[in-house]
Each structure stands twice: as C-alpha cells, then as structure tokens.
Design a protein around this motif. Structure first.
Motif, PDB file in Angstrom:
ATOM      1  N   GLY A 253       0.805  -1.226   0.000  1.00  0.00           N
ATOM      2  CA  GLY A 253       0.000   0.000   0.000  1.00  0.00           C
ATOM      3  C   GLY A 253       0.830   1.264   0.000  1.00  0.00           C
ATOM      4  N   ARG A 254       2.133   1.125  -0.275  1.00  0.00           N
ATOM      5  CA  ARG A 254       3.008   2.291  -0.187  1.00  0.00           C
ATOM      6  C   ARG A 254       2.746   3.297  -1.311  1.00  0.00           C
ATOM      7  NH1 ARG A 254       9.571   2.446   0.349  1.00  0.00           N
ATOM      8  NH2 ARG A 254       9.682   4.707   0.531  1.00  0.00           N
ATOM      9  N   VAL A 255       2.351   2.793  -2.461  1.00  0.00           N
ATOM     10  CA  VAL A 255       2.162   3.701  -3.595  1.00  0.00           C
ATOM     11  C   VAL A 255       1.013   4.673  -3.311  1.00  0.00           C
ATOM     12  CG1 VAL A 255       1.688   3.848  -6.065  1.00  0.00           C
ATOM     13  CG2 VAL A 255       3.109   1.995  -5.180  1.00  0.00           C
ATOM     14  N   ASP A 256      -0.082   4.140  -2.759  1.00  0.00           N
ATOM     15  CA  ASP A 256      -1.227   5.010  -2.450  1.00  0.00           C
ATOM     16  C   ASP A 256      -0.857   6.023  -1.373  1.00  0.00           C
ATOM     17  OD1 ASP A 256      -2.906   3.803  -4.283  1.00  0.00           O
ATOM     18  OD2 ASP A 256      -3.352   2.170  -2.885  1.00  0.00           O
ATOM     19  N   HIS A 257      -0.124   5.559  -0.367  1.00  0.00           N
ATOM     20  CA  HIS A 257       0.318   6.466   0.687  1.00  0.00           C
ATOM     21  C   HIS A 257       1.186   7.580   0.104  1.00  0.00           C
ATOM     22  CE1 HIS A 257       2.163   7.932   4.378  1.00  0.00           C
ATOM     23  NE2 HIS A 257       3.338   7.732   3.821  1.00  0.00           N
ATOM     24  N   VAL A 258       2.126   7.205  -0.766  1.00  0.00           N
ATOM     25  CA  VAL A 258       3.037   8.195  -1.349  1.00  0.00           C
ATOM     26  C   VAL A 258       2.274   9.169  -2.250  1.00  0.00           C
ATOM     27  CG1 VAL A 258       5.009   8.496  -2.910  1.00  0.00           C
ATOM     28  CG2 VAL A 258       5.107   6.775  -1.111  1.00  0.00           C
ATOM     29  N   ARG A 259       1.252   8.667  -2.936  1.00  0.00           N
ATOM     30  CA  ARG A 259       0.482   9.557  -3.807  1.00  0.00           C
ATOM     31  C   ARG A 259      -0.201  10.653  -2.976  1.00  0.00           C
ATOM     32  NH1 ARG A 259      -2.358   6.079  -6.507  1.00  0.00           N
ATOM     33  NH2 ARG A 259      -1.012   5.980  -8.332  1.00  0.00           N
TER      34      ARG A 259
END
Ligand SMILES: [Zn+2]
Length: 455
Positions: A292-298
């Motif tokens: 889920g890191r990509v959504d957090h980074v977005r």
C-alpha cells in the motif's frame, strides 16, 4: 593558454536571464576570467583554444544535492545496509558518480552514507585518480530509535555497515559528530524523523528540540553544514529553529513552519523525484505496491506540492535533489526530473528551477564559492545543450540533448559501459513476493490461463 568558448545562448545563473552571443574565457587551470558579450570579449591570442558552441545553450553544470553514492540502486533497505562490503560500495559508487557527470551533473552532495564511502569517492576524484563530479560528502546519519535509518528490530539496532549511526544520548551524538568532522566530512546529516507516528497520525520527531539545537550547534561550530531528513511538521519546526542549513522533504508545512524556516534561514530540497518515481514506476508485483506504499506516497505527494508551493511563494530558497541510488531513482537517469517537478507541481519558473539546480544548490556544497554560476573567479564547469531548457525544462532529461560536459574547463568524455546489475546490488534474500496457498494459486490460474496450459 586560454580557452574561449563561443556560446549561442548563455544562462550564467548570475541572474535569471539567458543572453545571446556570449563568450566564456578561462585560464589553463579552468578558472573563468571573462563572461559576457562576444563583441566585448578579449581576442584570442595565438595558441589559445576556441571552442564553438555558438549554436547551443550553455549553462553551469547541474548539481544534485541528494545523491546516495553508497546505495547502489538498491531494491531494499537490507541491500543498502547489509550485504555489500564497504570497499565494494566505494568502487561501485565511483562508477555511478560518473553516470551523473555524463548526465550533465558536475557536482553532487552525498548526504548520509555508510562508513566513509562518499568521502573516499570524493577524495579519489579530488586527487585526480579518476574523472568524476565534485562530491560533497557526509558520513552515516545521526539516528535515534525514532529515526529513519533504524529500520530493524530493537534487538538488532543499526549494524556497523548501515547508513545510520544509532546514538543513545546527547554525548554519543556529539562524539559521532566530532568523529565525522575528524574524518573530513563536508556535512552531517541528522535523521530527524522516520516512520513512527502518534495515534493521531503525526510523525514523531526523532530528537527533542533541545537535542536538535545541541547537535546543529556543534556541527556548525566545527565549520560543517547541517542537513536533516524531516518529513513531518514537528521535525521541520525543530530543524528550522535550530538553524540547519538544509531540510530534505518538508512535506507538511503549515504557516508556523514556513515562518520558522524563513526566520532560521534554512533552504529546502523537497526531493520529490523519489516520491514521483515510486508513484509512476512501481509495478503491481513490487512489494511496495502490495504494502500500500504507492497510495500512501500519492497522497503525501499531493499534500507536499501544496505546502511547498506556499513555501516557494513565501521566499524559502529551494534546492534540487533526487534521492538517487534506489531502484526507482537509478544514478544518471532522473536527476533533472526534480526540475520538471519544481516547474510543473511547485510553481517555480524554468529559470528559477535552473537556478535551484545551480547557484542555490552550490550554497550547500564544500565548493560553494567556486561553482554554481559562470562568472570570473569561478570554475569553468558548464554544459552545452541542444535546445533551451527555459522553453522546455524536460529536455534536460534527454541525454541526446546534452552535447558536452566540461568540468574545470576540461571536456569530459565517459564511455558507456554495460554491467551486470545482479552482481552489483541484488544480494537480498527475498525469493518470493506472494504466499502460494491453494486459494491464491487457483486465483492466479484464473487470471492467467497460460499458467494452466503450461502445467
Ligand atoms: Zn535521502
């Protein structure tokens, strides 16, 4: 013997203008003597060299203040900290530093490093053993139990080969700063927050405001620059009040933070390339996506662009860095993406972005008086481009447009060399990215009928 360079257009970074029909003149040591209109330039004497870039855009060599020479295009924190011996990291880092030079980057800062890897690369280049960009080097990050680089369980701590030096008290922090100063670093980096949050979601500063003051005072007393990793509001506030020279990231700025940064005089290097590349390049099968890191980074990226736009408007100096050295930010590839981001998402003009990557970045380097602008007395570090980055900032990402790179007046020609990435970084012990239960296997076979056919 002097060298005369005819420039079609010159952006000297002394102001924000590009001027037509300019000439640079520098001496045999590569120190600029004249920068100005060709018609006013001294005439070339017999034996002088004349370089013709009269159909090109000439500007100072670019600078990236956030390149981790020790990381090796790492895919995991373990890759960064554990597997490669320090000696190999230095050799690898030197090779990768040359990739920056080929991309038009004539100087960099390597903030946060294992052992003395960046220092050794800096010294080898400085001594003339190898061609490479001018390097400003740090040692390992000063780290607490709440800091970025204390990744592992408390019973492991930060191994001696890791990029963090875990300090248990103020005294230990001061001692580590003094050791690094003795070793000859140019700057000291404090990991001022990490990934630990309070129940309300706010990032916890890794040191108290008091501890931050004491460390920054000692770093600056020793004549070194202080830099922090600070993503959250609290860490930015402590850093600003302590008067650090440079804050990396600063994604969560409110008005109080912006005021404190303006008052303390810090610059900010948002280093959004790393975040942007995580969003744009991570593939579904990458663990970063599964966690889920990509959504957090977005979400973080969008918030960051809003606060950094405000910070820029308020007059906080912006520097340009990329966090190169990870698998999503390989060396020599994406450095100019930060300029594209500063223009498209943070509201800088193309000229302001070029200044960020040259004269403003130079302020943080060991060579601050000698690089960053093209003016008499400074080094002839410059690049010649096919096209104007003021019209299209993205052309700096196109290697075919970088026609020549000069360092100290000497043209750098570096051979393109293929290498085996598996022998360079991939030592981590992860073998699978999924757990193959019967249900998962059945699911995968539904998605991919070919897998069933291959049974
Ligand atoms: Zn970094």
């Amino acid at each position: 013997m002097k060298t005369h360079v005819r420039c079609g257009t010159l952006f000297s970074a002394c102001d924000q203008e590009a001027k037509p029909a300019q000439t640079l003149v520098y001496d045999a040591r590569g120190i600029l003597e004249f920068v100005g209109p060709t018609e006013q330039a001294p005439t070339a004497a017999a034996g002088d060299q004349v370089l013709d870039h009269s159909r090109q855009f000439v500007m100072p060599g670019l600078i990236d203040v956030h390149v981790h020479l020790a990381y090796g295009n790492a895919k995991s924190e373990e890759d960064i900290d554990l597997y490669s011996p320090l000696e190999f990291r230095a050799l690898r880092g030197l090779f990768f530093a040359q990739k920056l030079l080929a991309a038009g980057y004539t100087a960099l800062c390597s903030p946060g490093d294992a052992g003395q890897v960046s220092l050794s690369i800096r010294n080898a280049i400085r001594a003339g053993l190898f061609d490479g960009p001018r390097v400003s080097a740090a040692g390992p990050y000063i780290t607490s139990r709440q800091s970025l680089t204390d990744w592992y369980p408390s019973w492991i701590g930060a191994p001696s080969t890791s990029i963090g030096r875990l300090v248990a008290s103020r005294d230990e922090a001061i001692e580590e700063i003094r050791v690094q100063a003795k070793n000859g670093v140019d700057c000291v980096k404090i990991a001022l927050d990490g990934i630990q949050r309070r129940p309300d979601g706010s990032l916890i500063a890794a040191f108290t405001s008091d501890e931050t003051d004491i460390m920054v005072r000692e770093i600056q007393r020793l004549g070194l620059k202080a830099v922090v990793h600070a993503i959250g509001r609290e860490a930015v506030l402590y850093a600003a009040r302590a008067g650090v020279d440079l804050i990396f990231h600063a994604f969560d700025l409110d008005d109080e933070c912006i005021d404190a940064v303006l008052k303390g005089g810090s610059a900010i290097a948002p280093t959004l390339t790393f975040q942007r590349n995580i969003i744009d390049f991570t593939q579904a099968q990458d663990p970063a996506a599964a966690k889920g890191r990509v959504d957090h980074v977005r979400r973080q990226y969008e918030r960051a662009c809003r606060s950094l736009t405000k910070a820029h408007k308020a007059g906080i100096p912006m520097m340009a860095g990329t966090d190169s050295g990870f698998a999503v930010t390989p060396y020599g590839e994406w450095h100019a993406r930060e300029l594209e981001i500063l223009v498209n998402d943070v509201g800088l003009s193309p000229a302001e972005a070029l200044c960020a990557a040259t004269r403003t970045n130079a302020r943080f380097l060991a060579d601050s008086e000698r690089v960053g602008r093209l003016e008499p007395g400074r080094c002839a570090d410059f690049i010649a481009l096919d096209g104007s980055p003021l019209e299209n900032i993205s052309l700096l990402l196109d290697k075919r447009r970088i026609l020549a790179v000069y360092l100290g007046g000497k043209r750098m020609t570096l051979p393109e060399r293929d290498y085996d990435p598996r022998q360079v970084t991939d030592a981590a012990l992860v073998n699978w990215t999924d757990v193959y239960t019967q249900a998962r296997v059945a699911e995968l076979r539904r998605d991919k009928p070919l897998a069933r056919a291959a049974e």
